[in-house]
Design a protein around this motif. Structure first.
Motif, PDB file in Angstrom:
ATOM      1  N   UNK A  29       5.947  49.247 -59.910  1.00 46.98           N
ATOM      2  CA  UNK A  29       4.779  50.011 -60.360  1.00 46.98           C
ATOM      3  C   UNK A  29       5.161  51.378 -60.928  1.00 46.98           C
ATOM      4  N   UNK A  30       6.473  51.611 -61.011  1.00 47.38           N
ATOM      5  CA  UNK A  30       6.997  52.893 -61.515  1.00 47.38           C
ATOM      6  C   UNK A  30       6.500  54.095 -60.719  1.00 47.38           C
ATOM      7  N   UNK A  31       6.333  53.912 -59.424  1.00 47.94           N
ATOM      8  CA  UNK A  31       5.948  55.009 -58.538  1.00 47.94           C
ATOM      9  C   UNK A  31       7.185  55.819 -58.172  1.00 47.94           C
ATOM     10  N   UNK A  32       7.001  57.109 -57.938  1.00 51.70           N
ATOM     11  CA  UNK A  32       8.099  57.946 -57.439  1.00 51.70           C
ATOM     12  C   UNK A  32       8.260  57.640 -55.961  1.00 51.70           C
ATOM     13  N   UNK A  33       9.496  57.303 -55.579  1.00 57.80           N
ATOM     14  CA  UNK A  33       9.720  56.903 -54.193  1.00 57.80           C
ATOM     15  C   UNK A  33      11.081  57.373 -53.713  1.00 57.80           C
ATOM     16  N   UNK A  34      11.136  57.778 -52.456  1.00 63.45           N
ATOM     17  CA  UNK A  34      12.387  58.090 -51.764  1.00 63.45           C
ATOM     18  C   UNK A  34      12.573  57.012 -50.703  1.00 63.45           C
ATOM     19  N   UNK A  35      13.725  56.393 -50.712  1.00 58.89           N
ATOM     20  CA  UNK A  35      14.025  55.331 -49.750  1.00 58.89           C
ATOM     21  C   UNK A  35      14.836  55.911 -48.601  1.00 58.89           C
ATOM     22  N   UNK A  36      14.389  55.678 -47.384  1.00 59.56           N
ATOM     23  CA  UNK A  36      15.134  56.088 -46.189  1.00 59.56           C
ATOM     24  C   UNK A  36      15.568  54.847 -45.439  1.00 59.56           C
ATOM     25  N   UNK A  37      16.664  54.940 -44.674  1.00 61.77           N
ATOM     26  CA  UNK A  37      17.064  53.795 -43.846  1.00 61.77           C
ATOM     27  C   UNK A  37      15.965  53.468 -42.831  1.00 61.77           C
TER      28      UNK A  37
END
Length: 135
Positions: A29-37
């Motif tokens: 969806x082209x959202x801004x996202x930060x991935x965390x463990x």
């Protein structure tokens, strides 16, 4: 959070979550996202690992508000938002009809806004607000 799209779609937003099948949709969806463990319940190792990463995200993104609908990393963001003076809103899971989740119990005293999805929980937790269910 997906069920709250009519609200959040009207606002600038950044997502923070762990990568799994249902959250991978954020990339599509082209959202801004930060991935965390992934940080499981009572997982002190990942809590401590994710805490500085969460702080870095808050400093980088400088949000006006943090909204969380879930456990685990919600605790990190609740603590840090409180320390940084960022408004923190928590929505407890609909599955919690009699008692708050472990994360909810921790977050309840420090959240600026705390929503439950069962009217009966307001009697036990007077700071909690009931505005209906998220469906």
């Amino acid at each position: 959070m997906k069920d709250m799209e009519p609200f959040w779609s009207q606002h600038e937003r950044v997502w923070v979550t762990d990568f799994k099948k249902d959250t991978s949709l954020l990339n599509e969806l082209n959202e801004r996202v930060h991935w965390l463990p992934y940080q499981g319940p009572r997982d002190w190792k990942h809590f401590l690992m994710n805490l500085p990463k969460s702080l870095k995200i808050l400093i980088l993104e400088r949000p006006d508000m943090v909204i969380s609908t879930g456990a685990n990393i919600a605790v990190n963001f609740a603590i840090l938002a409180k320390l940084l003076g960022i408004h923190f809103l928590y929505v407890e899971s609909i599955s919690r009809s009699d008692e708050l989740s472990l994360s909810g119990k921790f977050i309840y005293p420090i959240a600026d806004e705390f929503y439950v999805q069962w009217q009966g929980l307001v009697e036990k937790y007077p700071k909690a607000m009931f505005k209906g269910t998220v469906t």
